[in-house]
Design an enzyme around this catalytic site. Structure first.
Site, PDB file in Angstrom:
ATOM      1  N   ASP A   1      -1.918  -0.604   6.029  1.00  0.00           N
ATOM      2  CA  ASP A   1      -2.160  -0.075   7.376  1.00  0.00           C
ATOM      3  C   ASP A   1      -3.569   0.438   7.581  1.00  0.00           C
ATOM      4  O   ASP A   1      -3.975   0.685   8.719  1.00  0.00           O
ATOM      5  CB  ASP A   1      -1.174   1.059   7.682  1.00  0.00           C
ATOM      6  CG  ASP A   1      -1.563   2.359   6.989  1.00  0.00           C
ATOM      7  OD1 ASP A   1      -1.991   2.295   5.816  1.00  0.00           O
ATOM      8  OD2 ASP A   1      -1.435   3.421   7.608  1.00  0.00           O
TER       9      ASP A   1
ATOM     10  N   ASP B   1       0.865  -1.176   0.000  1.00  0.00           N
ATOM     11  CA  ASP B   1       0.000   0.000   0.000  1.00  0.00           C
ATOM     12  C   ASP B   1       0.907   1.233   0.000  1.00  0.00           C
ATOM     13  O   ASP B   1       2.094   1.136   0.327  1.00  0.00           O
ATOM     14  CB  ASP B   1      -0.887  -0.031   1.242  1.00  0.00           C
ATOM     15  CG  ASP B   1      -1.739   1.218   1.385  1.00  0.00           C
ATOM     16  OD1 ASP B   1      -2.355   1.619   0.390  1.00  0.00           O
ATOM     17  OD2 ASP B   1      -1.742   1.795   2.487  1.00  0.00           O
TER      18      ASP B   1
ATOM     19  N   ASP C   1      -7.354  -1.628   3.651  1.00  0.00           N
ATOM     20  CA  ASP C   1      -6.406  -2.686   3.293  1.00  0.00           C
ATOM     21  C   ASP C   1      -6.777  -4.029   3.909  1.00  0.00           C
ATOM     22  O   ASP C   1      -6.234  -5.065   3.514  1.00  0.00           O
ATOM     23  CB  ASP C   1      -4.990  -2.312   3.761  1.00  0.00           C
ATOM     24  CG  ASP C   1      -4.458  -1.072   3.071  1.00  0.00           C
ATOM     25  OD1 ASP C   1      -4.682  -0.936   1.861  1.00  0.00           O
ATOM     26  OD2 ASP C   1      -3.830  -0.240   3.752  1.00  0.00           O
TER      27      ASP C   1
END
Length: 633
Positions: A506, A311, A510
């Site tokens: 995080d 990410d 996600d």
């Protein structure tokens, strides 16, 4: 080797077996009473055999078949054919191997037990001008606690004293205490290494960082690895091979003692011993380096990962905007522009405003309390700083408030944010902010490639131009921008066709992708609780580089487990063949096999000595931005 009994029973069985063996040897060779020696050997072996049969029955009821059956067959056959000395030796070695395995796993879990033992039960709270000791469940956000020197920080909070020195080694492996300034966040589970300080609670005890870590550790301790289940399947094949060799030796030679020797030399199997010891040791080492793996299964999956999906915000980048540069206008000093903006921004919790306040404090600027503050959501703030009218916000908002024409500001890089500052009716400066790439990310990704991660992708919901700017120079294999949570899941599922996938994120968005990946990794310090709960691995520091250490430890532990299994099984097979050919007696076979078992356990414990390659990043100076990032939850 499966065993559900506690350490005290294992020790008692070992004492009984040792007493029987030693007493029988004294009677046989010291006093010349072999008939009594046989009875004593029998007395030492039977309790161990009884305990073993109970354990086998429990395993069968759970649908598990293991090589404990071979141990029971060997002792039973030895007693049946009058080889009581061999049965006594097997009893000693089996009970000793069980005890040694328990001791080895206990040593491997030592660091995790230390973590659990540090959980504080009470805290000292300010109440009505006095101090009181209260249970952690009674603490609420907003309470002020006193943290004395040497005490463990019980809950997450912010330092309300001038500063605090915290030892975070138990959580992160950071060897030196870190300084947290006033207003900085203190992670629960760290130890006060300096003078007493006050802490303002920000989370209830049950939601604190340390409580979450303890829950994850307890889950990890209760896990069983896929390699262990695979070992159970191998053990069935090994059991059949052992019985076939024993029956063949008896059939071709007519000597049942050879069959006994074959069974004895195969008891117990290092296949069962080596895998759990090595993987539990790997869990312990990973936790020491700030990588909390939720079990032996995820540890093995971490070792096999071939594709890494990252990410962007809060993972590849810091997730907190930082000031890149300050442009001062009208002859005002840069620090004065920052001071005025930060003083007014104390009145809001907006991430950009908080980053400006943090930057001003790092420069040692004195921030007075603003008055008559009004916040226009999505636009900016207006108020008085030391009786001077100040406005902070977007360029158009500030110039509009000042009655100026909003002249075009030079184009900014993708992903940057422009904050204008006005004071005393004039435009006095601009702050250019951005969410930068984490330090050392390129080196970390290069090291992961050397460890076998062959494909690295960036997956983000941000715009394509922002993602491209962040990924410049990282050598990624692909960039996927503008993704929704379900599109991230689809990307993970697509990449799984190439091999095991590791996803790092995080945010709440996600969590689905972390669950879909073979191994999900969450940034546990400041990441969303949903991500930490869903993930298989949680990084206990706000950095990516522990991930590289975790992968190296996982690969090392898995390699050591497989080495122990292959070596142990190979030596066991060789011993069985030698016994079938008549080169080993049952007693000799028992001694040789248990020497093999001890060797593989000791080899598996090498996983406790895995030292990941040191990073080349310098240690940040106390008080610097990089230094503070290490402790901010």
């Amino acid at each position: 080797m499966e065993h559900s009994t506690g350490g005290s029973l294992e020790k008692a069985l070992l004492v009984v077996a040792l007493g029987g063996l030693a007493g029988g040897l004294v009677l046989a060779f010291g006093s010349g009473r072999p008939e009594l020696a046989s009875i004593v050997w029998l007395a030492g072996a039977v309790p161990v055999l009884a305990g073993l049969l109970v354990e086998i029955l429990r395993s069968l009821l759970r649908g598990e078949v293991g090589l404990d059956i071979v141990a029971a067959l060997s002792m039973s056959a030895a007693l049946l054919f009058g080889e009581t000395l061999a049965a006594a030796v097997v009893a000693v070695m089996y009970s000793g191997g069980t005890f040694l395995e328990s001791f080895a796993e206990g040593r491997a879990r030592r660091e995790m037990r230390d973590l659990l033992a540090r959980v504080p039960r009470t805290a000292t709270r300010y109440h009505n001008g006095a101090l009181e000791d209260v249970l952690l469940d009674a603490i609420a956000p907003g309470d002020r606690l006193l943290i004395r020197q040497g005490e463990v920080v019980p809950v997450d909070g912010t330092v309300s004293s001038a500063s605090a020195f915290l030892d975070t080694s138990a959580l992160t492996g950071e060897s030196l205490p870190v300084k947290v300034a006033n207003g900085g966040e203190a992670m629960s589970g760290s130890t006060n290494a300096g003078d007493a300080f006050d802490l303002v609670v920000t989370r209830p005890a049950k939601d604190s960082t340390y409580a979450g870590i303890v829950r994850l550790v307890e889950q990890a301790q209760a896990s069983k690895a896929p390699m262990s289940r695979l070992a159970d399947r191998w053990s069935l094949a090994f059991l059949l091979a052992t019985v076939a060799i024993a029956v063949s030796a008896w059939s071709f030679t007519g000597d049942p003692i050879r069959a006994v020797a074959v069974l004895v030399v195969a008891t117990p199997c290092p296949l069962i011993l080596a895998v759990p010891v090595a993987l539990v040791a790997g869990l312990s080492r990973a936790a020491h380096y700030g990588v909390l793996v939720k079990g032996a299964g995820p540890l093995e999956a971490l070792a096999r990962a071939r594709t890494l999906i990252l990410d962007k915000t809060g993972t590849l980048t810091d997730g907190r905007p930082q000031i890149v540069s300050i442009d001062a206008h009208g002859g005002m000093e840069v620090d004065e522009v920052l001071r005025l903006a930060a003083a007014l921004d104390q009145a809001t919790k907006h991430p950009v405003a908080q980053a400006i306040v943090a930057a001003a404090r790092e420069r040692g600027l004195t921030l007075t309390v603003p008055r008559e503050v009004a916040e226009i959501p999505g636009e900016g703030l207006v108020g008085l700083v030391e009786d001077r009218p100040v406005v902070v916000g977007g360029h158009s908002f500030v110039t509009g408030r000042l009655g100026m024409t909003a002249a075009e500001y030079p184009a900014l890089a993708a992903g940057s944010v422009l904050v204008a500052v006005g004071a005393d009716g004039k435009l006095v400066g601009h702050l250019i902010m951005a969410d930068p790439l984490r330090d050392g990310t390129d080196r970390m990704l290069s090291r992961l490639r050397r460890q076998g991660v062959s494909r690295i992708l960036l997956a983000t919901g941000d715009r394509q131009e922002v993602a491209k700017r962040i990924a410049e120079g990282l050598g990624l294999d692909g960039i996927r921008a503008g993704l929704t949570p379900d599109q991230k899941v689809l990307l993970v599922l697509t990449e799984r066709k190439r091999g095991p996938v590791m996803m790092v994120g995080d945010g709440v968005n996600d969590a689905p992708a972390l669950a879909a990946a073979d191994i999900g990794v969450a940034m546990g310090v400041r990441g969303a609780a949903a991500s930490a709960e869903t993930a298989d691995v949680v990084l206990l520091v706000d950095r990516l580089d522990p991930l590289e250490a975790g992968v190296e430890i996982a690969r090392g532990a898995r390699r050591i487990a497989l080495e122990s299994v292959v070596a142990g099984i190979g030596l066991s097979v060789a011993g069985m063949v030698a016994a079938a050919l008549g080169y080993l007696t049952p007693v000799q076979g028992a001694l040789i096999q248990e020497a093999i078992d001890i060797a593989v356990i000791l080899n598996a414990l090498r996983a406790l000595r895995i030292f990941p390659a040191e990073t080349t990043e310098p240690t940040p100076a106390v008080g610097s931005r990089a230094f503070q990032k290490r402790v901010q939850p």
